[in-house]
Design a protein around this motif. Sequence first.
Motif, PDB file in Angstrom:
ATOM      1  N   GLN A  66      21.163  48.449  62.328  1.00 42.68           N
ATOM      2  CA  GLN A  66      22.466  48.931  62.774  1.00 42.68           C
ATOM      3  C   GLN A  66      22.885  50.282  62.193  1.00 42.68           C
ATOM      4  OE1 GLN A  66      23.835  47.416  65.300  1.00 42.68           O
ATOM      5  NE2 GLN A  66      22.220  45.895  65.211  1.00 42.68           N
ATOM      6  N   LEU A  67      22.367  50.655  61.062  1.00 44.15           N
ATOM      7  CA  LEU A  67      22.774  51.904  60.433  1.00 44.15           C
ATOM      8  C   LEU A  67      21.977  53.081  60.981  1.00 44.15           C
ATOM      9  CD1 LEU A  67      23.195  50.848  56.693  1.00 44.15           C
ATOM     10  CD2 LEU A  67      24.874  50.810  58.554  1.00 44.15           C
ATOM     11  N   VAL A  68      22.653  54.221  61.172  1.00 46.29           N
ATOM     12  CA  VAL A  68      21.954  55.431  61.600  1.00 46.29           C
ATOM     13  C   VAL A  68      20.924  55.813  60.556  1.00 46.29           C
ATOM     14  CG1 VAL A  68      22.196  57.882  62.146  1.00 46.29           C
ATOM     15  CG2 VAL A  68      23.938  56.265  62.906  1.00 46.29           C
ATOM     16  N   GLN A  69      21.366  55.811  59.303  1.00 39.93           N
ATOM     17  CA  GLN A  69      20.461  56.140  58.206  1.00 39.93           C
ATOM     18  C   GLN A  69      20.840  55.324  56.980  1.00 39.93           C
ATOM     19  OE1 GLN A  69      20.706  60.121  56.670  1.00 39.93           O
ATOM     20  NE2 GLN A  69      18.658  60.055  55.758  1.00 39.93           N
ATOM     21  N   ALA A  70      19.934  54.484  56.527  1.00 39.17           N
ATOM     22  CA  ALA A  70      20.170  53.736  55.300  1.00 39.17           C
ATOM     23  C   ALA A  70      20.019  54.687  54.119  1.00 39.17           C
ATOM     24  CB  ALA A  70      19.180  52.579  55.192  1.00 39.17           C
TER      25      ALA A  70
END
Length: 292
Positions: A66-70
């Motif tokens: 779900q995150l664009v960039q962890a």
Amino acid sequence: MRMRVLLLGEETLLGQSLLSQAAAEDIVFLQVGGNEACQPAAIDGWLDDLAPDAVINLAHYHQQFQLVQASGEQLEVLRSFSERLIEACAQRDLLLCMLSNTRVFDGEKGTAYTEKDELTPIGEQGATQAALDDLLRQRCRRHLLLRFSWLLDASGDGLLGRLINQLQASQQVALAEEWRGNPTPVQDAARVILAAIKQLDCDSEVYGVYHYGSAEVSSWISLAMGLGQELRMLERLPQEPVIQPVAYSEQVAAQFEPQNAALNGRRLLHVFGIKPRAWRAGLSELLQPLAD
């Protein structure tokens, strides 16, 4: 279910959907509550105490999908926990089910990716995921690695939530016309996980890597248009959004996501008999909270 199955990440949206579907079939999973569930040092203790036959690891689902960039810290937590879990399950010869995503591919292939394609990760998160995928296959004889494309859930900061915010923020929205993948509602992903685990519970030793994506492969713009129609029906959009197609390279996602995120799920169908469902049919259920 004869196997004692430990579910990690029951608090995630995917975990909640899996628990709901399992409960409808009177299937109960073992669980580890609290912060201990994500502590590598606690893994051996609760594996010994609970003595499961299998483990489903959804503990870092949100960061994976779900995150664009962890962040670097989030990736380190994912890596250290997963590595310890893999080793602990390998030592006990437990069945370990883990998830993977399409960031393990560079997106340059012209057709949908199969399980035979070489891992060519994109970005730091892709490299971390690819390393964990390889470690699971090498160390755990009894492993099930399920790779998904675009998983859609109701989280506000997730893949679907960000697209909803874009559509609601402006009448004209710039979206990548060359970005392709399999939009997959979280409840469909839970269905696939449960169906696969049930067959493995019947002593079917069909371990390995499997791809799944809801039908059919779609562009990001097609997903946005379908979403726009659903939002209008819920009276959450005053009018049809005007979509301006732009090159994928101009999008932030291009730094972290493969341009071609389409997956071929034929092997899962042939081995497990799990048929793909249409992603459009699952949109209304995902958006139901907006109507409440």
